[in-house]
Design an enzyme around this catalytic site. Structure first.
Site, PDB file in Angstrom:
ATOM      1  N   HIS A 113       0.857  -1.193   0.000  1.00  0.00           N
ATOM      2  CA  HIS A 113       0.000   0.000   0.000  1.00  0.00           C
ATOM      3  C   HIS A 113       0.893   1.243   0.000  1.00  0.00           C
ATOM      4  O   HIS A 113       1.829   1.333   0.801  1.00  0.00           O
ATOM      5  CB  HIS A 113      -0.888  -0.018   1.251  1.00  0.00           C
ATOM      6  CG  HIS A 113      -1.825   1.142   1.304  1.00  0.00           C
ATOM      7  ND1 HIS A 113      -2.924   1.244   0.486  1.00  0.00           N
ATOM      8  CD2 HIS A 113      -1.805   2.270   2.054  1.00  0.00           C
ATOM      9  CE1 HIS A 113      -3.556   2.385   0.740  1.00  0.00           C
ATOM     10  NE2 HIS A 113      -2.894   3.026   1.688  1.00  0.00           N
ATOM     11  N   ASP A 149      -6.628  -2.246   4.140  1.00  0.00           N
ATOM     12  CA  ASP A 149      -5.315  -1.666   4.459  1.00  0.00           C
ATOM     13  C   ASP A 149      -5.083  -1.572   5.974  1.00  0.00           C
ATOM     14  O   ASP A 149      -4.308  -0.725   6.430  1.00  0.00           O
ATOM     15  CB  ASP A 149      -5.165  -0.264   3.818  1.00  0.00           C
ATOM     16  CG  ASP A 149      -5.366  -0.292   2.309  1.00  0.00           C
ATOM     17  OD1 ASP A 149      -4.929  -1.260   1.675  1.00  0.00           O
ATOM     18  OD2 ASP A 149      -5.973   0.657   1.775  1.00  0.00           O
TER      19      ASP A 149
HETATM   20  C1  GRF Z   1       1.283   0.718  -6.298  1.00  0.00           C
HETATM   21  O1  GRF Z   1       1.452   2.024  -5.835  1.00  0.00           O
HETATM   22  C2  GRF Z   1       0.760  -0.142  -5.177  1.00  0.00           C
HETATM   23  O2  GRF Z   1       1.287   0.169  -3.938  1.00  0.00           O
HETATM   24  C3  GRF Z   1      -0.696   0.254  -5.219  1.00  0.00           C
HETATM   25  O3  GRF Z   1      -1.007   0.333  -6.580  1.00  0.00           O
HETATM   26  C4  GRF Z   1       0.168   0.637  -7.321  1.00  0.00           C
HETATM   27  C5  GRF Z   1       0.320  -0.489  -8.286  1.00  0.00           C
HETATM   28  O4  GRF Z   1       1.420  -0.389  -9.071  1.00  0.00           O
HETATM   29  N1  GRF Z   1      -1.512  -0.561  -4.398  1.00  0.00           N
HETATM   30  P1  GRF Z   1       1.756  -1.563 -10.094  1.00  0.00           P
HETATM   31  O5  GRF Z   1       0.438  -2.041 -10.720  1.00  0.00           O
HETATM   32  O6  GRF Z   1       2.455  -2.663  -9.356  1.00  0.00           O
HETATM   33  O7  GRF Z   1       2.615  -0.907 -11.132  1.00  0.00           O
END
Ligand code: GRF
Length: 228
Positions: A113, A149
């Site tokens: 998160h 979360d």
């Molecule tokens: C990341 O910031 C993750 O923490 C959040 O969504 C984003 C996803 O990034 N939950 P990706 O799809 O792994 O590029």
């Protein structure tokens, strides 16, 4: 690498850069894991394409084919269970998961998160950190519980907020640190240093009282990447 690879299923809805970091680390034998399946809710998600390109099972299960969240989640997690993961990693999976399913996977499912939990559960975390005037922002990895979360935090990485930062700039700067954090945390779980117990998270058999913090410039993907 001596440890038995940990089979991992990934849930993703979007870009899948965290997934890509896992796939790269697996390919380069930097992590004792095998990504055994990638699942999501969006057929066009780049994450699924990334998985297929690496020869990993990748499926989208579309919510509109189900009457409610519970039946959707049952179908999704039946597919997840079919690949027999030891750990489920939510990496940019953008749907709430029903409490009964989360309970079933408790201790075996983590989420990354983009905030320093418990701050900013939910969406628009970068924007909220900037609006609050925070000088620091970051990302956390936590074990999933039915509270969105809200599960116990294993680890986090901190980045500074810069003057004139925008939510986009901050998100962009944080993302590579998220990748390091996810890999380092999974390294600890795969090597059984970190486990979730009914009493809390343990590290090397001792209860973890504070989240581990990833050292800012440490690019090692193992226990040495964390500072006390
Ligand atoms: C990341 O910031 C993750 O923490 C959040 O969504 C984003 C996803 O990034 N939950 P990706 O799809 O792994 O590029």
């Amino acid at each position: 690498m001596s440890a038995t690879p940990l089979p991992i299923a990934v849930l993703a809805s979007g870009e899948g850069t965290n997934l890509q970091a896992l796939l790269d680390a697996q390919r380069e034998s930097r992590l004792p894991i095998t990504v055994v399946g990638v699942f999501g809710d969006k057929p066009a998600a780049r994450a699924l394409e990334r998985a297929r390109r690496c020869g990993v099972v990748a499926e989208a299960i579309e919510p509109r084919a189900y009457s409610d969240r519970a039946s959707y989640d049952e179908a999704l997690f039946a597919r997840v269970a079919s690949v027999a993961p030891g750990l489920v990693v939510c990496a940019g999976y953008m749907r709430l998961i029903s409490a009964a399913i989360v309970e079933h996977w408790v201790g075996r499912m983590i989420n990354i998160h983009p905030s320093l939990l418990p701050k900013y559960q939910g969406l628009r975390t970068h924007q909220r950190a900037l609006a609050a005037g925070d000088r620091e922002h970051g990302a956390s990895v936590h074990f999933a519980t039915p509270e969105l979360d809200g599960g116990p935090v294993v680890s986090r990485v901190v980045v500074e907020v810069r003057e004139h930062d925008t939510p986009e700039a901050l998100a962009h700067r944080l993302l590579p640190h998220e990748h390091r954090l996810l890999l380092a945390t999974i390294a600890l779980i795969a090597r059984r240093y970190v486990t979730a117990t009914p009493l809390g998270i343990t590290i090397d058999g001792r209860l973890l009282h504070e989240p581990l913090t990833l050292a800012p410039d440490d690019y090692l993907y193992d226990a040495a990447g964390f500072v006390a």
